[in-house]
Design an enzyme around this catalytic site. Structure first.
Site, short mmCIF file in Angstrom:
data_model
loop_
_atom_site.label_atom_id
_atom_site.label_comp_id
_atom_site.label_asym_id
_atom_site.label_seq_id
_atom_site.Cartn_x
_atom_site.Cartn_y
_atom_site.Cartn_z
CG ASP A 22 -3.73 4.18 -2.78
OD1 ASP A 22 -3.03 3.26 -2.32
OD2 ASP A 22 -4.74 4.61 -2.22
CG ASP A 27 -1.86 1.15 1.25
OD1 ASP A 27 -1.91 1.89 0.25
OD2 ASP A 27 -2.55 1.33 2.26
#
Ligand code: NAG
Ligand code: NAG
Length: 430
Positions: free
Chosen positions: A289, A87
């Site tokens: 992201d 992440d």
């Protein structure tokens, strides 16, 4: 929302998680920026005194049907295996944790078990670094544990305590290192759908002080550089350090620090082009992201994108259809077997950054999926539907088959098309 099925739910969960985690580590933004500035001046140039090596991790997972890419790491004393969702949208790495577990969902591995001397005290500077800016977190007794709290946008909350334990890595230069790193021991996951989880936690790759790579940099083990290469066939690789950064071919652009992209990796404002025509949409605040499976456009960009596509599909043999997988789908005369069958009907989406100096070409393969029903669906979604407002998120789907590099030393982001199925030979997690 309730009609969109599991994949959608998981996807949204991660988006929300990511957004929230960032706000948590917001307080360290200014300090961190300063730190980077200082670093730049003190790093010796060239390879006379190379700082650190690199570590490479094979990736598992895919955009669809799994919904995320993850790594296998070994952590703790003695080290045990865990799967962590990669992440780049958050800083803190955390594992489900038996501290004891108040609320843990079913995961691939038993929860992490901290021992007494792995608990991080609240007087530790890393503890204040993870508290939200607006929190009135107080460390009353310096021996107290360091609590953290992650609030999901769908009202769910994840609670944990910081621990410090060994994180063994095999480096590119042949050495094995066993640094003790700080990460979260998450003992209370109050998520909306507790049955879904193919990972044991999150590998936070954001640029905050609490990130694993930031800690490795402080130990002089790797540079604060992260690269990922997510294959469209599933899998791929992730690396820490700068050994594998190609010396040519990479499109680089400075990391932007606008208020709305704040702690995220942002290549700055973008202009949106569909095919060969500009949509007229400019100044899009965009972040990369890897914690989001799909890409999200804001109201204006999504509207422009959808109308361009619909115009493009005029007279083509595709019919709109409902598919539980994603909101916008089409079917053909026969069920589609692969994207090869449909990509000719669509054009690339292009994001121009930094004037037109840095171009991100998103081919149809990087914004569409073929569902299990043989329909084709858009993997660029309406951000306002999930409450994103102005932020545009470039998620896994659009980062496939690219080597993407987040260079926190030089404060730049780079990308280059690459076949991500081939793992570079070198060090890795043990
Ligand atoms: C490899 O890199 C690590 C981290 O910088 C260093 O501690 C170690 O001595 C290096 N090993 C070799 C064989 O150069
Ligand atoms: C995107 O979502 C918003 C909020 O739900 C809605 O008002 C808008 O019409 C949607 N845009 C498109 C093009 O579907």
């Amino acid at each position: 929302m309730e009609k969109k099925g599991k994949v959608m739910m998981v996807m949204m969960m991660w988006v929300l998680l990511v957004l929230v985690l960032i706000s948590i580590s917001g307080s360290s933004a200014a300090a961190n920026q300063q730190q980077h500035k200082d670093k730049k001046q003190t790093i010796p140039s060239l390879s006379l005194h190379r700082i650190g090596s690199s570590a490479v991790f094979p990736l598992r997972g895919n955009v669809y049907p799994e919904g995320y890419y993850y790594v296998a790491v070994s952590v703790g004393t003695p080290p045990k295996p865990y799967f962590l969702d990669i992440d780049t949208g958050s800083d803190l790495t955390w594992l489900q944790c038996d501290a004891p577990c108040v609320n843990c969902h079913k995961a691939p591995h038993p929860p992490f078990r901290p021992n007494k001397n792995s608990i991080v005290a609240c007087s530790d500077p890393i503890c204040s670094a993870i508290q939200p800016q607006d929190s009135n977190y107080r460390c009353e007794d310096p021996r107290e544990q360091c609590d953290y709290e992650v609030a999901y946008a769908d009202q769910a909350v994840s609670l944990g305590v910081l621990v410090r334990d060994v994180f063994p890595l095999r480096l590119n230069n042949g050495s094995i290192v066993v640094p003790r790193l700080v990460f979260g021991c998450g003992y209370d996951q109050q998520v909306s759908d507790p049955t879904i989880s193919n990972t044991d936690g999150v590998l936070g790759l954001g640029n905050g002080e609490s990130s694993i790579v930031s800690q490795l940099r402080k130990f002089g083990i790797t540079q604060n550089v992260i690269g990922h290469c997510m294959s469209a066939h599933g899998g791929g690789f992730l690396f820490f350090g700068d050994d594998l950064v190609p010396s040519s071919g990479v499109v680089w652009t400075p990391m932007s620090r606008s208020r709305s992209s704040d702690k995220h990796y942002s290549p700055g404002p973008a202009e949106l082009v569909y095919g060969t025509k500009s949509t007229g949409v400019k100044g899009l605040i965009t972040i990369f992201d890897s914690g989001s499976s799909y890409t999200y456009f804001n109201l204006q960009a999504y509207q422009a994108f959808i109308s361009s596509i619909r115009k493009d599909l005029n007279g083509k043999p595709l019919k709109a259809v409902d598919d539980e997988t994603l909101p916008v789908c089409w079917k053909g005369k026969k069920p589609f077997k692969s994207l090869q069958d449909v990509k000719k009907y669509f054009s690339p989406v292009i994001l121009n950054f930094n004037g037109k100096k840095a171009k991100l070409v998103i081919p149809p393969e990087a914004y569409m999926i073929i569902t299990s029903h043989g329909n084709v669906c858009l993997g660029i979604l309406n951000g306002s539907e999930v409450g994103l407002e102005d932020l545009n998120i470039i998620g896994d789907i659009s980062l496939q088959d690219l080597l993407v590099i987040y260079d926190n030393e030089k404060q730049q982001i780079g990308w280059v098309p690459k076949d991500c199925t081939r793992l570079p030979k070198s060090g890795s997690a043990l």
